[in-house]
Design a protein around this motif. Sequence first.
Motif, PDB file in Angstrom:
ATOM      1  N   PRO A  90     -12.451 -16.286  -5.343  1.00 27.61           N
ATOM      2  CA  PRO A  90     -11.815 -15.435  -4.331  1.00 27.61           C
ATOM      3  C   PRO A  90     -10.370 -15.131  -4.719  1.00 27.61           C
ATOM      4  O   PRO A  90      -9.782 -15.809  -5.564  1.00 27.61           O
ATOM      5  N   LYS A  91      -9.820 -14.096  -4.108  1.00 22.86           N
ATOM      6  CA  LYS A  91      -8.440 -13.679  -4.438  1.00 22.86           C
ATOM      7  C   LYS A  91      -7.462 -14.409  -3.534  1.00 22.86           C
ATOM      8  O   LYS A  91      -7.665 -14.490  -2.322  1.00 22.86           O
ATOM      9  N   SER A  92      -6.408 -14.941  -4.114  1.00 23.16           N
ATOM     10  CA  SER A  92      -5.327 -15.502  -3.297  1.00 23.16           C
ATOM     11  C   SER A  92      -4.102 -14.608  -3.427  1.00 23.16           C
ATOM     12  O   SER A  92      -3.985 -13.841  -4.399  1.00 23.16           O
ATOM     13  N   VAL A  93      -3.207 -14.687  -2.447  1.00 20.35           N
ATOM     14  CA  VAL A  93      -1.946 -13.926  -2.519  1.00 20.35           C
ATOM     15  C   VAL A  93      -0.801 -14.836  -2.111  1.00 20.35           C
ATOM     16  O   VAL A  93      -1.019 -15.894  -1.500  1.00 20.35           O
ATOM     17  N   THR A  94       0.419 -14.422  -2.419  1.00 24.43           N
ATOM     18  CA  THR A  94       1.589 -15.216  -2.044  1.00 24.43           C
ATOM     19  C   THR A  94       2.089 -14.798  -0.658  1.00 24.43           C
ATOM     20  O   THR A  94       1.720 -13.733  -0.143  1.00 24.43           O
ATOM     21  N   THR A  95       2.939 -15.625  -0.080  1.00 28.66           N
ATOM     22  CA  THR A  95       3.566 -15.273   1.213  1.00 28.66           C
ATOM     23  C   THR A  95       4.316 -13.954   1.070  1.00 28.66           C
ATOM     24  O   THR A  95       4.242 -13.066   1.922  1.00 28.66           O
ATOM     25  N   GLU A  96       5.039 -13.820  -0.053  1.00 26.05           N
ATOM     26  CA  GLU A  96       5.811 -12.596  -0.284  1.00 26.05           C
ATOM     27  C   GLU A  96       4.883 -11.366  -0.349  1.00 26.05           C
ATOM     28  O   GLU A  96       5.194 -10.304   0.176  1.00 26.05           O
ATOM     29  N   TRP A  97       3.718 -11.553  -0.965  1.00 35.28           N
ATOM     30  CA  TRP A  97       2.762 -10.452  -1.073  1.00 35.28           C
ATOM     31  C   TRP A  97       2.359  -9.984   0.329  1.00 35.28           C
ATOM     32  O   TRP A  97       2.310  -8.793   0.611  1.00 35.28           O
ATOM     33  N   LEU A  98       2.101 -10.962   1.224  1.00 38.80           N
ATOM     34  CA  LEU A  98       1.711 -10.600   2.596  1.00 38.80           C
ATOM     35  C   LEU A  98       2.845  -9.886   3.318  1.00 38.80           C
ATOM     36  O   LEU A  98       2.631  -8.890   4.022  1.00 38.80           O
ATOM     37  N   GLU A  99       4.088 -10.383   3.132  1.00 37.13           N
ATOM     38  CA  GLU A  99       5.247  -9.754   3.806  1.00 37.13           C
ATOM     39  C   GLU A  99       5.458  -8.329   3.300  1.00 37.13           C
ATOM     40  O   GLU A  99       5.699  -7.395   4.070  1.00 37.13           O
ATOM     41  N   THR A 100       5.300  -8.162   1.994  1.00 34.94           N
ATOM     42  CA  THR A 100       5.461  -6.821   1.416  1.00 34.94           C
ATOM     43  C   THR A 100       4.350  -5.895   1.922  1.00 34.94           C
ATOM     44  O   THR A 100       4.594  -4.744   2.278  1.00 34.94           O
ATOM     45  N   PHE A 101       3.139  -6.448   1.987  1.00 31.00           N
ATOM     46  CA  PHE A 101       1.993  -5.659   2.484  1.00 31.00           C
ATOM     47  C   PHE A 101       2.285  -5.141   3.891  1.00 31.00           C
ATOM     48  O   PHE A 101       2.059  -3.980   4.213  1.00 31.00           O
ATOM     49  N   LEU A 102       2.851  -6.030   4.730  1.00 32.59           N
ATOM     50  CA  LEU A 102       3.149  -5.635   6.117  1.00 32.59           C
ATOM     51  C   LEU A 102       4.212  -4.542   6.180  1.00 32.59           C
ATOM     52  O   LEU A 102       4.129  -3.626   6.994  1.00 32.59           O
ATOM     53  N   LYS A 103       5.208  -4.661   5.278  1.00 30.24           N
ATOM     54  CA  LYS A 103       6.254  -3.630   5.244  1.00 30.24           C
ATOM     55  C   LYS A 103       5.646  -2.294   4.831  1.00 30.24           C
ATOM     56  O   LYS A 103       5.976  -1.247   5.386  1.00 30.24           O
ATOM     57  N   GLU A 104       4.751  -2.349   3.883  1.00 32.00           N
ATOM     58  CA  GLU A 104       4.156  -1.102   3.373  1.00 32.00           C
ATOM     59  C   GLU A 104       3.063  -0.548   4.295  1.00 32.00           C
ATOM     60  O   GLU A 104       2.737   0.632   4.243  1.00 32.00           O
ATOM     61  N   HIS A 105       2.474  -1.443   5.096  1.00 33.36           N
ATOM     62  CA  HIS A 105       1.416  -1.008   6.040  1.00 33.36           C
ATOM     63  C   HIS A 105       1.784  -1.505   7.428  1.00 33.36           C
ATOM     64  O   HIS A 105       1.108  -2.380   7.976  1.00 33.36           O
ATOM     65  N   PRO A 106       2.859  -0.972   8.025  1.00 30.21           N
ATOM     66  CA  PRO A 106       3.290  -1.505   9.331  1.00 30.21           C
ATOM     67  C   PRO A 106       2.196  -1.321  10.379  1.00 30.21           C
ATOM     68  O   PRO A 106       1.593  -0.251  10.449  1.00 30.21           O
ATOM     69  N   PRO A 107       1.935  -2.412  11.162  1.00 31.70           N
ATOM     70  CA  PRO A 107       0.889  -2.288  12.181  1.00 31.70           C
ATOM     71  C   PRO A 107       1.304  -1.275  13.250  1.00 31.70           C
ATOM     72  O   PRO A 107       2.501  -1.138  13.528  1.00 31.70           O
ATOM     73  N   ALA A 108       0.321  -0.580  13.827  1.00 26.50           N
ATOM     74  CA  ALA A 108       0.616   0.368  14.907  1.00 26.50           C
ATOM     75  C   ALA A 108       1.198  -0.407  16.082  1.00 26.50           C
ATOM     76  O   ALA A 108       0.778  -1.543  16.346  1.00 26.50           O
TER      77      ALA A 108
END
Length: 440
Positions: A420-438
């Motif tokens: 399975p794929k793992s990601v870092t905390t930073e990856w998740l934070e960056t993902f949120l910045k790039e895909h802000p929730p509605a």
Amino acid sequence: MSTLKDKFYLKVGPMKARVQSLAKEHGDVNVSSVNIGQVVGGARDIISMLWDVSLLDKFEGIRFRGFSIPELRDKLPKAPGGTEPLPEGIFYLLLLGEIPTAEDCAAITEEWQKRSVLPQYLIDTMNAIPKDTHPMTQFSMAILQLQRESEFARRYKEKMPKTQYWDATYEDVMNLIAKLPNIAAYIFRRTYMGGKHIAPDPKLDWGGNLAHMLGVSNDPAFKELMRLYLCIHSDHEGGNVSAHATHLVGSALSDAYYSLSAGMDGLAGPLHGLANQEVLGWIQDLMKEFGGVPTKEQMEKFMWDTLNGGRVIPGYGHAVLRKTDPRYVAQREFALKHMPDYDLFKIVSLVYEVAPDVLTKHGKTKNPWPNVDAHSGVLLYYYGATQFDFYTVFFGVSRALGVLAQLVWDRALGLPIERPKSVTTEWLETFLKEHPPAAK
Ligand code: CMX
């Protein structure tokens, strides 16, 4: 075509075709999505593994190849004069998906007996382990030591083609399961009974023999308990720690010995299989504090003390289940039949009356109901298996049936290495910045 192996072989082709067709024709269909809570929170509910031998419904509980525990207690063959199902039967069912006849079970008993003798080097290894080593460590070490017997490892070295992986795994699985009661009993007698061992009885079945070799009770009901216990703990779909660890390690083509040893290491954790030992320890502390069976009020106070001390109530809660575990219910029925007036059973029943309310008020757990481990220890204790740090070994002997039946299928279906794929905390934070929730 009479043997288990021949019957299994006949099922491989059609099953492989079904799985390959799913992957080829519908491989891009989504069955599960993943949110950040699941990534951080232990992968709950993410569908990401094929596991055919059992399936868990969060409200109904486990079904083994589509059969519930009450159905299996009714349908699976019993020992002569017995009322509980034979573990041989559940292994047959898990492997083949069919209810066996009494003759099918007898053939497995015979085959396992032939394969059950422990080699001297294993005995020597076990004798060298300090006796105060936890029984689960001893159990896992014994399984790992036996790895030198692996047919899979030997044939892989001899350039076995992929089409034979299941065959070599089947041989390893049968050899290993056959020896588990003898290994468990050896550890038990050596650790607690001064090393006076009891020879297996060739007239007995796999589970009955484990009860016999422990030497704690001559009551035929103890053998019945062992058969029931070894059936109901055998599998709980693929995502639990012991099953997943076995499957994961096996996916690297580590053989059945490596895989099961890894699974047992996971089972030894207090949030998983070790909880059965923890329950007994917790009940004994409770009895010590109140000098016997507590009142309801005393029980409530003890629970709150446990929770306020930042500890869990062992035997309660579950990662998937959201109701009383049917494995708990089966054991409760056994207790009501065989030991209704036993003090420890009364305490377990009182915990059942009090804990769901207390845990609900506490407000943390998503499931305030008992799991399998809340009940098992008391039954074993009643028949004289009072050494509760051994209890997880019984769980392990049983769990081998499910995870190893699935391992044979893993190799038959040619399932790939897990990654399975793992990601870092930073990856998740960056993902949120790039895909802000509605905005909510
Ligand atoms: N007593 C007190 N608190 C409990 C609890 C219990 N029995 N069960 C869950 N909680 C707490 C969790 O620790 C968690 O607290 P934090 O938010 O502080 O971390 C919170 O409730 C939410 O947990 P959950 O989502 O309901 O449960 P999980 O899926 O995280 O964990 C399990 C499941 C089984 C590990 C947990 O219920 C537990 O620790 N139970 C006691 C140990 C036990 O009986 N384990 C055996 C399970 C069966 C088996 O595998 O053999």
